[in-house]
Design a protein around this motif. Structure first.
Motif, PDB file in Angstrom:
ATOM      1  N   ARG A   1       0.832  -1.209   0.000  1.00 11.84           N
ATOM      2  CA  ARG A   1       0.000   0.000   0.000  1.00 11.84           C
ATOM      3  C   ARG A   1       0.864   1.256   0.000  1.00 11.84           C
ATOM      4  NH1 ARG A   1      -1.107   3.159   3.856  1.00 11.84           N
ATOM      5  NH2 ARG A   1      -0.692   1.677   5.516  1.00 11.84           N
ATOM      6  N   LEU A   2       1.891   1.269   0.827  1.00  9.34           N
ATOM      7  CA  LEU A   2       2.772   2.436   0.884  1.00  9.34           C
ATOM      8  C   LEU A   2       3.536   2.627  -0.427  1.00  9.34           C
ATOM      9  CD1 LEU A   2       4.027   2.021   4.533  1.00  9.34           C
ATOM     10  CD2 LEU A   2       2.512   3.814   3.653  1.00  9.34           C
TER      11      LEU A   2
ATOM     12  N   TYR B   1       2.499   1.683  -3.338  1.00  8.94           N
ATOM     13  CA  TYR B   1       1.492   2.161  -4.293  1.00  8.94           C
ATOM     14  C   TYR B   1       1.357   3.682  -4.181  1.00  8.94           C
ATOM     15  CZ  TYR B   1      -2.986   2.893  -6.599  1.00  8.94           C
ATOM     16  OH  TYR B   1      -3.979   3.342  -7.428  1.00  8.94           O
ATOM     17  N   GLU B   2       1.342   4.189  -2.971  1.00  9.18           N
ATOM     18  CA  GLU B   2       1.238   5.635  -2.767  1.00  9.18           C
ATOM     19  C   GLU B   2       2.487   6.367  -3.261  1.00  9.18           C
ATOM     20  OE1 GLU B   2       0.343   5.992   1.401  1.00  9.18           O
ATOM     21  OE2 GLU B   2      -1.660   5.127   1.137  1.00  9.18           O
ATOM     22  N   ALA B   3       3.632   5.706  -3.282  1.00 12.71           N
ATOM     23  CA  ALA B   3       4.896   6.323  -3.695  1.00 12.71           C
ATOM     24  C   ALA B   3       5.223   6.066  -5.167  1.00 12.71           C
ATOM     25  CB  ALA B   3       6.026   5.793  -2.809  1.00 12.71           C
ATOM     26  N   ARG B   4       4.316   5.431  -5.903  1.00 18.81           N
ATOM     27  CA  ARG B   4       4.628   4.991  -7.270  1.00 18.81           C
ATOM     28  C   ARG B   4       5.046   6.129  -8.182  1.00 18.81           C
ATOM     29  NH1 ARG B   4      -0.754   5.285  -6.729  1.00 18.81           N
ATOM     30  NH2 ARG B   4      -2.046   6.011  -8.462  1.00 18.81           N
TER      31      ARG B   4
ATOM     32  N   ARG C   1       3.867  -0.646  -8.366  1.00 18.01           N
ATOM     33  CA  ARG C   1       2.492  -0.402  -7.912  1.00 18.01           C
ATOM     34  C   ARG C   1       2.171  -1.081  -6.587  1.00 18.01           C
ATOM     35  NH1 ARG C   1      -1.022  -2.839 -11.397  1.00 18.01           N
ATOM     36  NH2 ARG C   1       0.685  -3.888 -12.402  1.00 18.01           N
TER      37      ARG C   1
ATOM     38  N   TYR D   1      10.886   5.272  -0.512  1.00 20.81           N
ATOM     39  CA  TYR D   1       9.819   4.940  -1.455  1.00 20.81           C
ATOM     40  C   TYR D   1       9.682   3.439  -1.703  1.00 20.81           C
ATOM     41  CZ  TYR D   1      10.220   9.887  -2.635  1.00 20.81           C
ATOM     42  OH  TYR D   1      10.268  11.250  -2.580  1.00 20.81           O
TER      43      TYR D   1
END
Length: 80
Positions: free
Chosen positions: A8-9, A11-14, A47, A68
């Protein structure tokens, strides 16, 4: 931190990961070719859907900051 939380983290940093690759003149396809994996695996790792150690190490070696990557192999070390 669980693998799901790492995913999840990441994905947020993609977008930050992609920006670093672009700065370095790398596409996900090119990174995949360099390390012998598919562009799909690189994309899925960026992702947060997969946790490929090979891709995570290549991203790290390409200059993507650790903040990241959220690598589940090292998440336990950070939580302790």
């Amino acid at each position: 931190m669980t693998r799901e939380e790492c995913g999840r983290l990441r994905y947020e940093a993609r977008y930050a990961i992609r920006a670093v690759l672009v700065e370095r003149g790398l596409s996900m396809s090119e990174l995949g070719r360099r390390i012998g994996v598919t562009a799909e695996l690189v994309s899925a790792t960026v992702r947060g859907k997969k946790h490929s150690p090979r891709v995570l190490d290549a991203l790290r070696d390409s200059g993507v900051p650790e903040q990241y990557l959220f690598d589940p192999r090292f998440a336990r070390d950070k939580a302790a």
